[in-house]
Design a protein around this motif. Structure first.
Motif, short mmCIF file in Angstrom:
data_model
loop_
_atom_site.label_atom_id
_atom_site.label_comp_id
_atom_site.label_asym_id
_atom_site.label_seq_id
_atom_site.Cartn_x
_atom_site.Cartn_y
_atom_site.Cartn_z
N LEU A 76 20.35 -4.53 0.21
CA LEU A 76 19.37 -3.85 0.02
C LEU A 76 17.92 -4.78 0.58
N THR A 77 18.04 -6.03 0.24
CA THR A 77 16.88 -6.89 0.59
C THR A 77 16.82 -7.19 2.07
N PRO A 78 17.55 -7.38 2.76
CA PRO A 78 17.52 -7.35 4.34
C PRO A 78 17.18 -5.97 4.97
N ALA A 79 17.68 -4.93 4.45
CA ALA A 79 17.50 -3.65 5.06
C ALA A 79 15.68 -3.18 4.70
N ILE A 80 15.40 -3.48 3.71
CA ILE A 80 14.00 -3.39 3.71
C ILE A 80 13.13 -4.07 4.75
N PHE A 81 13.58 -5.33 4.86
CA PHE A 81 12.73 -6.02 5.96
C PHE A 81 13.12 -5.58 7.36
N GLU A 105 20.10 2.42 8.73
CA GLU A 105 20.36 1.45 7.71
C GLU A 105 20.02 1.99 6.49
N LEU A 106 18.60 2.35 6.39
CA LEU A 106 18.04 2.88 5.10
C LEU A 106 18.78 4.02 4.74
N ALA A 107 19.12 5.05 5.77
CA ALA A 107 19.73 6.22 5.19
C ALA A 107 21.14 5.93 4.64
N GLN A 108 21.71 5.07 5.33
CA GLN A 108 23.15 4.75 4.64
C GLN A 108 22.87 4.24 3.33
N LEU A 109 22.02 3.41 3.08
CA LEU A 109 21.99 2.81 1.90
C LEU A 109 21.52 3.90 0.71
N GLU A 110 20.46 4.96 1.18
CA GLU A 110 20.31 6.13 0.37
C GLU A 110 21.33 6.73 -0.12
N LYS A 111 22.36 7.10 0.69
CA LYS A 111 23.66 7.78 0.39
C LYS A 111 24.28 6.99 -0.68
N THR A 112 24.29 5.87 -0.34
CA THR A 112 25.29 4.84 -1.34
C THR A 112 24.78 4.86 -2.62
N ALA A 113 23.26 4.46 -2.69
CA ALA A 113 22.53 4.54 -3.93
C ALA A 113 22.70 5.88 -5.05
N PHE A 173 11.50 7.41 1.20
CA PHE A 173 10.31 7.28 1.61
C PHE A 173 9.97 6.33 2.84
N GLN A 174 10.64 4.98 2.73
CA GLN A 174 10.47 3.99 3.72
C GLN A 174 11.12 4.74 4.94
N ARG A 175 12.52 5.43 4.71
CA ARG A 175 12.78 5.90 5.92
C ARG A 175 12.05 6.96 6.85
N TRP A 193 0.69 -1.19 0.08
CA TRP A 193 0.10 0.00 -0.17
C TRP A 193 0.81 1.37 -0.05
N TRP A 194 2.19 1.22 0.71
CA TRP A 194 2.67 2.55 0.98
C TRP A 194 4.34 2.54 0.47
N ARG A 195 4.76 1.25 0.41
CA ARG A 195 6.08 1.07 -0.01
C ARG A 195 6.44 1.20 -1.56
N LEU A 196 7.66 1.51 -1.82
CA LEU A 196 7.98 1.93 -3.14
C LEU A 196 8.80 0.86 -3.87
N GLN A 197 8.85 -0.41 -3.34
CA GLN A 197 9.50 -1.53 -3.84
C GLN A 197 9.50 -2.81 -2.84
N ASN A 198 9.28 -3.82 -3.91
CA ASN A 198 9.39 -5.11 -3.07
C ASN A 198 10.78 -5.59 -2.88
N PRO A 199 11.08 -6.12 -1.70
CA PRO A 199 12.49 -6.75 -1.37
C PRO A 199 13.07 -7.57 -2.44
N PRO A 200 13.97 -6.97 -3.21
CA PRO A 200 14.15 -7.65 -4.61
C PRO A 200 14.79 -9.25 -4.24
#
Length: 436
Positions: A312-317, A323-331, A355-357, A242-249
């Motif tokens: 990314l997959t475990p971070a989404i879970f 952790e999300l903020a760090q991956l956001e910078k990396t991305a 958005f998830q953060r 409903w609100w997330r912008l991606q499935n855990p890949p």
């Protein structure tokens, strides 16, 4: 064995020219063909008054020609029994409904078969093909109307699946008579524990076994004597869709690879919404690694973002803001393969992780306030202001959301994606700062 990519038009769609960029990308990924589910995104003469038009029929012909030039086989997918809510929700088609339900055609109504056959004619006129996928999955309400319920009671061996089998067999025979092989989703046979009923379908019919986790029913379906294909999901529903912008890949890649190892022809499905009247999923831009992995596992393992996606997959879970903020910078600076699709994916990762953060920070604000309010009922003294314990202050979060909306609108504009107003409204609807 061939690998096909299914694209669901009821969700977000690129412009015609950007679609061509994706078709070229899909060919590079290693797919043999595309399965195109048009839904209500073009005007159908046989369903007047239903279209949410995005492409004209001439647009579709141009896209089909382009795919053909690249050596991609294309298969049209239409609905024939369930998932016709985009039409049946209109009062002019209420006469076709299974009782009170707008999702499903009643298989016992003579007008229903006539209408679906006219749909078959129009689809094949637009999109000539060796195969025609006629859907027929998730017909939850079989046997609901009085006539269907009575017929099921009088047919204990087949039960509510009697009407289903008779109707779908009729449509399949109609397709076969046109020199085309019909395909249907196979789930209703194992859902109703009546797989043997598939044996009564025309021998040319192909059963497509979609299983998005563990593969459990494949051998039963093979025993029917019909040809069986498999189907994974590269994008589908989840608890957070409903609100997330991606499935855990990772889970989607694992599902695709299991099917690729099955030895069957496989359709990798990419859904745009759970149903035509439900919320939007994210654009194809979010799925570049999953598309790549399902197309060729060998190529995917050499991709420069392979390690990032594994993180990314475990971070989404986990859903931990730091952790999300760090991956956001990396991305934001991640090296990717050349091409616009990969550039889109990188930019979308930043938006999705932001958005998830922010969603998690909002939970902290709302739940923190409620818990402190409940705690105060049991304490003699008032606790210091709970606001100082927010991970993100309300004002900061509100400003971040405003910037996210600006950046998301720019992404949709730059890469020519449809339905930006709906998408943003749906996602931002979870935030309510009226009592903070």
């Amino acid at each position: 064995m061939k690998r096909f990519l299914h694209l669901d038009f009821k969700g977000l769609l690129p412009s015609k020219e950007k679609f061509k960029e994706y078709i070229k990308f899909f060919k590079q990924c290693g797919y043999d063909g595309l399965v195109l589910e048009y839904d209500c995104r073009i005007k159908w003469d046989c369903w007047p008054g239903t279209a949410r038009e995005h492409f004209t029929k001439d647009d579709i012909r141009e896209l089909l020609d382009y795919a053909g030039e690249l050596g991609l086989q294309t298969i049209p997918l239409m609905q024939s029994l369930g998932h016709l809510e985009w039409a049946l929700a209109k009062e002019q088609y209420a006469y076709l409904r299974e009782g009170e339900y707008i999702d499903e055609v009643c298989p016992l109504k003579p007008e229903a078969a006539e209408k679906i056959k006219s749909f078959v004619d129009e689809v094949l006129q637009l999109h000539p093909s060796e195969f025609l996928h006629i859907g027929a999955d998730e017909t939850w309400y079989l046997g609901s109307c009085p006539e269907c319920k009575k017929a099921a009671e009088n047919d204990p061996v087949r039960g509510r699946m009697g009407g289903y089998v008779d109707f779908i067999s009729d449509i399949c025979r109609y397709v076969v008579a046109k020199g085309v092989r019909p395909m249907i989703w196979a789930d209703m046979f194992w859902r109703d524990e009546r797989v043997f009923l598939a044996e009564s379908l025309p021998k040319e019919t192909i059963l497509v076994d979609w299983e998005y986790g563990k593969i459990q029913y494949l051998e039963q379906l093979k025993n029917t004597g019909l040809e069986v294909w498999g189907a994974s999901a590269l994008q589908c529903g989840s608890y957070e869709h409903w609100w997330r912008l991606q499935n855990p890949p990772g889970s989607r890649i694992s599902n695709a690879e299991r099917w690729n190892d099955s030895g069957l022809n496989v359709i990798h499905t990419t859904w745009g919404r759970p149903g035509s009247l439900w919320n939007l999923y994210s654009p194809w831009a979010s799925l570049a690694p999953v598309f790549a992995a399902a197309g060729s596992s060998e190529k995917w393992q050499k991709n420069p973002v392979f390690d990032f996606v594994n993180e990314l997959t475990p971070a989404i879970f986990h859903n931990w803001p730091h952790e999300l903020a760090q991956l956001e910078k990396t991305a934001a600076t991640l090296p990717v393969e050349s091409g616009e699709v990969w550039e889109q994916w990188r930019k979308w990762q930043v938006l999705a992780l932001q958005f998830q953060r922010m969603e998690k920070s909002y939970q902290g604000i709302v739940y923190g306030k409620r818990c402190v309010k409940a705690t105060r009922k049991f304490l003699d003294a008032d606790y210091p202001s709970y606001k100082k314990y927010y991970i993100t202050p309300v004002e900061t979060l509100q400003n971040e959301l405003k910037q996210w909306e600006i950046d998301t609108r720019e992404f949709f504009r730059q890469y020519q994606w449809s339905d930006v107003e709906e998408f943003i409204a749906e996602k931002l609807s979870i935030f309510d700062f009226s009592d903070n």
